[in-house]
Design a protein around this motif. Sequence first.
Motif, short mmCIF file in Angstrom:
data_model
loop_
_atom_site.label_atom_id
_atom_site.label_comp_id
_atom_site.label_asym_id
_atom_site.label_seq_id
_atom_site.Cartn_x
_atom_site.Cartn_y
_atom_site.Cartn_z
N GLU A 17 0.64 -11.08 4.37
CA GLU A 17 -0.27 -10.09 4.91
C GLU A 17 0.34 -8.52 4.86
O GLU A 17 -0.17 -7.81 4.44
CB GLU A 17 -0.57 -10.45 6.29
CG GLU A 17 -1.61 -9.70 7.04
CD GLU A 17 -2.78 -10.22 7.36
OE1 GLU A 17 -3.14 -11.57 7.15
OE2 GLU A 17 -3.76 -9.78 7.66
N HIS A 69 0.56 -7.16 1.56
CA HIS A 69 -1.06 -6.55 1.17
C HIS A 69 -1.09 -5.52 1.74
O HIS A 69 -1.69 -4.62 1.05
CB HIS A 69 -1.58 -7.94 1.55
CG HIS A 69 -3.20 -7.43 1.28
ND1 HIS A 69 -3.81 -7.25 0.06
CD2 HIS A 69 -4.06 -7.19 2.23
CE1 HIS A 69 -5.06 -7.07 0.23
NE2 HIS A 69 -5.28 -6.82 1.76
N LEU A 70 -0.93 -5.15 3.16
CA LEU A 70 -1.29 -4.03 3.94
C LEU A 70 -0.61 -2.85 3.44
O LEU A 70 -1.14 -1.79 3.43
CB LEU A 70 -1.39 -4.11 5.27
CG LEU A 70 -2.45 -5.13 5.93
CD1 LEU A 70 -2.06 -5.47 7.32
CD2 LEU A 70 -3.85 -4.07 5.66
N GLY A 126 1.33 -2.54 0.43
CA GLY A 126 1.62 -2.33 -0.84
C GLY A 126 3.02 -2.58 -1.03
O GLY A 126 3.55 -2.27 -2.17
#
Lengths: 477, 477, 477, 477
Positions: free
Chosen positions: D67, D70-71, D73
Amino acid sequence: MYFERFYDTPLAQASYLIGCQATGEAVVIDANRDVAQYIHAAEAQKLRITQVTETHIHADYVSGSRELAHLTGATLLLSAEGGPEWQYAFAASAGATLLRDGDVFSAGNIRFTVMHTPGHTPEHLCFLVTDGAAANEPMGIVSGDFVFVGDVGRPDLLERAAKFAGTMDAAARTLYASLAKFRRLPDWLQLWPGHGAGSACGKALGAVPSSTVGYEKRFNWALAEMIEEEFVASILEGQPEPPRYFAEMKRINRDGPALLHGLRRPERVPAARAGALLAAGHVLVDTRAAASFASAHIPGTLNIPLDKSFSTWAGSLLPYDRDIYLIVDDEARAVDEAVRDLAMIGFDRVAGVLGHDTVPVWAATAAAGQVAQTSVAELHDALLPRGVAIIDVRNRSEWDAGRIPGAHHVQLGTLDQRLEEVPRDGVVVVQCQGGGRSAIAASLLAARGYTNILNLTGGFREWSNAGYPVVRDGASA
Amino acid sequence: MYFERFYDTPLAQASYLIGCQATGEAVVIDANRDVAQYIHAAEAQKLRITQVTETHIHADYVSGSRELAHLTGATLLLSAEGGPEWQYAFAASAGATLLRDGDVFSAGNIRFTVMHTPGHTPEHLCFLVTDGAAANEPMGIVSGDFVFVGDVGRPDLLERAAKFAGTMDAAARTLYASLAKFRRLPDWLQLWPGHGAGSACGKALGAVPSSTVGYEKRFNWALAEMIEEEFVASILEGQPEPPRYFAEMKRINRDGPALLHGLRRPERVPAARAGALLAAGHVLVDTRAAASFASAHIPGTLNIPLDKSFSTWAGSLLPYDRDIYLIVDDEARAVDEAVRDLAMIGFDRVAGVLGHDTVPVWAATAAAGQVAQTSVAELHDALLPRGVAIIDVRNRSEWDAGRIPGAHHVQLGTLDQRLEEVPRDGVVVVQCQGGGRSAIAASLLAARGYTNILNLTGGFREWSNAGYPVVRDGASA
Amino acid sequence: MYFERFYDTPLAQASYLIGCQATGEAVVIDANRDVAQYIHAAEAQKLRITQVTETHIHADYVSGSRELAHLTGATLLLSAEGGPEWQYAFAASAGATLLRDGDVFSAGNIRFTVMHTPGHTPEHLCFLVTDGAAANEPMGIVSGDFVFVGDVGRPDLLERAAKFAGTMDAAARTLYASLAKFRRLPDWLQLWPGHGAGSACGKALGAVPSSTVGYEKRFNWALAEMIEEEFVASILEGQPEPPRYFAEMKRINRDGPALLHGLRRPERVPAARAGALLAAGHVLVDTRAAASFASAHIPGTLNIPLDKSFSTWAGSLLPYDRDIYLIVDDEARAVDEAVRDLAMIGFDRVAGVLGHDTVPVWAATAAAGQVAQTSVAELHDALLPRGVAIIDVRNRSEWDAGRIPGAHHVQLGTLDQRLEEVPRDGVVVVQCQGGGRSAIAASLLAARGYTNILNLTGGFREWSNAGYPVVRDGASA
Amino acid sequence: MYFERFYDTPLAQASYLIGCQATGEAVVIDANRDVAQYIHAAEAQKLRITQVTETHIHADYVSGSRELAHLTGATLLLSAEGGPEWQYAFAASAGATLLRDGDVFSAGNIRFTVMHTPGHTPEHLCFLVTDGAAANEPMGIVSGDFVFVGDVGRPDLLERAAKFAGTMDAAARTLYASLAKFRRLPDWLQLWPGHGAGSACGKALGAVPSSTVGYEKRFNWALAEMIEEEFVASILEGQPEPPRYFAEMKRINRDGPALLHGLRRPERVPAARAGALLAAGHVLVDTRAAASFASAHIPGTLNIPLDKSFSTWAGSLLPYDRDIYLIVDDEARAVDEAVRDLAMIGFDRVAGVLGHDTVPVWAATAAAGQVAQTSVAELHDALLPRGVAIIDVRNRSEWDAGRIPGAHHVQLGTLDQRLEEVPRDGVVVVQCQGGGRSAIAASLLAARGYTNILNLTGGFREWSNAGYPVVRDGASA
């Protein structure tokens, strides 16, 4: 015209901000001590509070008018009616403007017409509010403790709370005359009263925030057709016992409430210090729910749960001249609520807060107190046959409406002054309507050394629901 | 053993709670004035704070030791080292136990061995902490302002901040000797220092919360092999200018900080009162961001943004003897942060808070102030050729490392005392490293009546990044 | 009878909880999507929400009636009036009971008499509320968007917002007939309307929360004596442009709003991701104050400040079919307010929140956008003589009341659809009344690639205050 | 170098943010699912999270690495060690970079050297952290679940929790070998482990956040001199029973945790709906304190108090495939804590929250459940002589260390699967160490229809303190 009502639930008290959007001027009526709320609300509407006034010398909370006028630089407007005994002692030093019946003052386009309406108190004023930009007649009346939704302000408070003996009959007659003036107002005016349901300034206040003059004329018991004698008898009957702190409030509000200079956040005291604080003579108030207190508490502490009745019972049971420490479940809430609620009725000596672990920490090294409970079935089947004493701590009106046979009436607010009426031997059952007030009573008696107290779970309500015998005539024990 | 570190970001200051889970006893070392945090943490771990101690008489914040001992009933343990001039004046009245080098005290199974480590201050102590339940040797050392991660506590503060003239050379030599003792500790001890990056108690503190004795021996510049003379020269060079309030702290902490009795929440003052407050001689601090202040502010207010450096500049620029009003963007935050931050360094006279509408409300009826800005290109191309004055308000070490040609150095903390060095005629550019401190300087000068000030956006950093000429020799203007 | 009004400031919308304290039953009227507020309020009063109803199919917010009935198990009561086109499509699936004129339903002792009052919408109902325990006549009327304080609900919304062509004239005539019914109600009834000042459901709503039937009969312009033609002409004139999202609301509320299953807290996205999000085609809304946005923003972002008008402009300018990311100053507030405000008007795709550092982080590596400002003096003296274009984004009624000579009218809510009317060459000044809406307009134009925009600080208000020429005839540019 | 430790108390879990202030790059190690905390912390330090890694496939919480990468980068770095069975299944799809023993990666000046340390799990890595700007040797080691303060990561979890039969002996020997590598590290390195006291990933973790390699070499039992056989026997003995949810976590973390897209705030459900929810087959968890639950609860609800052990028992007793409703005392806290705590261990189906009035509301119309209590004296004197059954729900190590004669051992986490061992006739006393876990057990048994349960107040601790007989040999019932 901008209009905002502020309602303080523990005090069941309403105040009003009314302003003119065109000029930015605004008036606050009946401010309580939480003055920041008015400042915030006014700023949110881009209004300046230019005048601060109040309907009368309040008995149930410390007025915030002086503080608010000081902070905002607003003019303070105070009643000059009521005779020499009821003049505001600080009016001159605060540079107040005095108001008399028929006076008119304005905030921009909004006109306030002063109407002297004695009865609840001698100096009581109402304000007819006219939005001059939209109409040439008033929109409503800020009625203070004169006319409520469904009731009127009691005229017996000065005698019963502030101890001005022999005044309540005359006050009731004055009120009767003031109500005749009220009847002459047009039906379509809104009515914006100073209190809502639960206030001790009347006996039957409704839970609707506002009403109209016409509706009250039709359905308010006190505005029904009746002769003066009938009115006087009715209005003086069945009024709730005023909390003990009312006398103090009256004095403070007439002489001039102290400026707060902000609320102090009490210090966080370690749970382990509870014993030392008690030993030093401080007052420890356990604000947890009654069930928690009943199952374990520190002997010597008083249980006043932090709920809607907190102000009422704190005002009735706590001293003004000692440091108060609060035992709380939830510290953030205690700082936000309890400290504020106490300041609203003049208790500025909250010296510390102890956290939710306080009682367990105590219980780890010393015996915790417990409040023993009994049920209506046990009381009826087992205790009463053996001759138990019952102390009913409800209000007089509840008592009059029905009670357990053999009970003795000592209203909770007077219990600490009437301990001699509570036997120290044998079993004593304390009882109220639902079990809440009797739990406070039980905690008070335990703090005063009683060890023979049982709290009646469910109270009189459960007793009567169970079909047990009830005494209903007016005869008191 | 339970171990918890508390870190106060504005002060860059660490304190420690160390307790024995078996017996429930705990010690707090170097408490700051926000004492509730230790009480809460101890209760969450079911620990009682039984002893409170500190490494030395702090110069950068008001000690919370006395307050915490008072609230908890803990024993206060204070240094008896350092000679007659550095004895705690309130030790006896507070019933403190005095500590000397080699003393040992315990909280349950945890042993604290006292080590006298003078240099930063004469009375400075460290505490070797041994978890007796698990080991027969210490786990680490609470090092206060003796050894930091990557640096050591500066020995010049008494002279430079508290004005004990002629003490810093001797203190540096004393520190050199104390460091020799430190080198004899085992490598595998943890090091728990009293400050982190940003503190003015040293010049090169690291941003890692803790270290080990072995790592510091290898990589701390001050523990590298060098002769005493070399050490003395190095340690006294490049230290940041101490904030002005340090002198006050030192006095307070030696004589005994006042008990707080809880923090007061300042009153909410209407935005419209700003002018009246200024006229009455109160100090109004605008805590909004520098950009907001620059675009519009109330003339006469001082801009100290509520960020990580708030304590430092408040401590340098505000008076202790006047009422302070805060202009804030966000009131909840102001009460939670600014009032606390100010109390931590002894400012107890925050009398009120004005909301985010204050400047717009002012601007509706009077001229708002603005801070004019210039850029490095404009300075270089247009202003310098015309002979502008430049005031560099950075620290001496920054100045020494490089500066704009022709600049004059007046460190921000001393600016208010050296106004005569700032011309009132012609254009004056104030400048720091990145633009933050010079914005405060510009607000101070505006409040002192200057109308010829430009703030250099981007500061020296942008100047040098742009490739403009830089003076790097040690010569000061 | 218990009565509580809930007011949502961004929507200027009122809902009501009315219950019977004797039986514990309660009704909620015109619930919005923040349904927890009604559940909490009811529980605080020990009431159960047993019925949920609404006055009409709302156009300005997503109705919470379905959600609230689902959560509480209450019966849903919906209008069956209005003809086949205006029946609730989900009534059967939600097990709703249908209401017709003259129907009566009760919650304990409280009776609600249904009154069909078409005009604003065909199916519109009002509820006369009678407290059966205290009176045999109603206390007041919950009037929805029929009669407001000082105004009546506009009959043109279906045509102007929901695009039902050719309906507004007939609706105005229907409303005229409904008002005749209103005139027959007794003067002393309270009036509890569905909207307050600022709502786009009328043009002149007052800022007083409630009124009386008698006061409105006397002072509401729409209840003055006039013939039908005159009324129709007046009511259709000067209505504010409905926000674009109204059409969507109308459809959702008739077909059945989706159940929320709780609000999602959007993820915290690092400031540094702003560029990547824009590149991926997401919508970034910068909710900071206009001044902050003007001084620096990320090119491509839209500025809708999180203030009282947030819902209005979000509803007018944001798409329903793309992910929305918010740039915020204060994250706690964004989660509490912006996400809720957006959900209230059906935006459920708030995918993330970026913090207050977002723009500085952007500006460290790329050029920040700025909104250039001009003043009324500069516009008058320097720009107008050179032939600048002026785009006035105010409402039509403001435009009609006076405008800058030569301005072109493109109301903000339609700007994105009428970009071809804004020249891409030469200087374009955008202007509103005070500078707030034109700042949004400027941000929209910048996001659409315009580089020739100036925002007029102070807007038309400052222009006319300065005494510059104003065009006041009805002719539009 | 910037270094920050994040500690999640319910999980007893540590994660780390380590960054380079010179370049602004930062690494997060062992992120949990509350990823916003890392984003906030990094932004506060003006750092960008450029790499995200973890020491191993966690068994006790849902990893937040995916997570967070993903958030932000950031690059995801995952272990490639451990053999084919222990490869991350989502590594390729997440674009992860694989790490092997000896690999080095950097964030600015900070170097991370990968060290493969199998034992707790096959793929386990540690990271040696070198601050290249200050030193040429590491400052410390991020040790995950390899070496803790005072303990090492248990090698039996894959077998005991994730049911990989026959792996724990080999894993213990692998761990023995890895510890030999650890011994070769320098003494003065800091040790930054993945868990603190209370974690089920070991048996004797200390409550000090960090340690040093040298201290652990000297005082950690697992690093004492011993032969392999002795180590294997010791490490496999006395480990706590792993919570049931560990198996689920292991699978999720290897296959790839779902992206959260923000936490959902569950809906507020009226107290009166509790019965309907139970009837519909949902799980109702009463999170109030055990004493409150014992005195009154809704039959069929499970009591898991919202305290430090909430995650452990929720993970052991709740299903992953049903909707969960929470009964809470304090709603703000429930949303902030319980929902987050449950999400941390993969429970994403919290569908609603019921307030503090829920049980009173229930009790007004139906019988509330109660948990009967017994004391150690009553058990000893009255119950045991009559042949009562005792169920001891403690961990095996506590059981082995001493128990009540005649007790039967069913660890709480396995109780729901072993109901056949609890008699439905006669009196059954449930008991733990202090009374907390047995209260949960009693609530579980009541929810399963048992009506013959007594909870032993004070538990085994009070039993043994009272001097009653204790069985201490290894024999289990």
